[in-house]
Design a protein around this motif. Structure first.
Motif, short mmCIF file in Angstrom:
data_model
loop_
_atom_site.label_atom_id
_atom_site.label_comp_id
_atom_site.label_asym_id
_atom_site.label_seq_id
_atom_site.Cartn_x
_atom_site.Cartn_y
_atom_site.Cartn_z
N GLU A 41 32.49 27.19 6.74
CA GLU A 41 31.20 27.47 6.02
C GLU A 41 30.82 29.12 5.71
O GLU A 41 30.43 29.80 5.15
CB GLU A 41 29.94 27.73 7.83
CG GLU A 41 29.43 25.90 8.01
CD GLU A 41 29.68 25.93 9.48
OE1 GLU A 41 29.24 26.97 10.25
OE2 GLU A 41 29.51 24.67 9.59
N ASN A 42 31.81 30.04 6.70
CA ASN A 42 32.02 31.03 5.83
C ASN A 42 32.01 31.09 4.11
O ASN A 42 31.53 32.36 3.80
CB ASN A 42 33.24 31.81 7.08
CG ASN A 42 32.92 32.49 8.13
OD1 ASN A 42 31.29 32.22 8.34
ND2 ASN A 42 33.94 32.11 9.15
N ILE A 43 33.76 30.06 3.79
CA ILE A 43 33.77 30.36 2.65
C ILE A 43 32.66 30.26 2.07
O ILE A 43 31.97 30.75 0.92
CB ILE A 43 34.94 29.56 2.54
CG1 ILE A 43 36.17 30.22 2.92
CG2 ILE A 43 35.18 29.10 0.88
CD1 ILE A 43 37.72 29.78 3.10
N ASP A 44 31.56 29.14 2.39
CA ASP A 44 30.54 28.66 1.46
C ASP A 44 29.55 30.47 1.32
O ASP A 44 28.91 30.67 0.15
CB ASP A 44 29.96 27.61 1.97
CG ASP A 44 30.97 26.15 1.88
OD1 ASP A 44 31.50 26.89 0.81
OD2 ASP A 44 30.25 25.52 1.97
N SER A 45 29.22 30.95 2.17
CA SER A 45 28.08 32.02 2.59
C SER A 45 29.43 33.66 1.54
O SER A 45 28.34 33.62 1.13
CB SER A 45 28.24 31.96 3.93
OG SER A 45 27.24 33.77 3.72
#
Length: 91
Positions: A41-45
């Motif tokens: 999720e952090n990478i996508d953000s």
């Protein structure tokens, strides 16, 4: 029969120990999976933010290229400041 009872007790304890080990392994696996999901999720953000920044930068470059004000290279003036002033004051 006591020998069979001892073996049965030992097998039961071993089985209980294995069940606890599997339970702990499953819990660690769940925690690891949750951590992986959070990292994804952090990478996508971060990817979204990078994309937004790239879009803004491209827009600024287009505005600079298409804008009414252009930056031209400055040339070194060979005139002294007083000569420039005299030239301007004639207008």
């Amino acid at each position: 029969m006591t020998h069979h009872d001892d073996v049965a007790t030992s097998l039961e304890q071993l089985l209980e120990s294995l069940i606890k080990m599997v339970g702990r392994a499953n819990k660690k696996n769940d925690n690891l999976q949750n951590t992986i999901n959070l990292m994804n999720e952090n990478i996508d953000s971060l990817k979204k933010r990078i994309s937004q920044l790239e879009w803004i930068m491209k827009g600024q470059l287009k505005e600079r290229d298409w804008g009414p004000i252009r930056t031209y290279p400055t040339h070194h003036h060979t005139q002294t400041p007083s000569e420039i002033h005299d030239h301007i004051s004639h207008f």
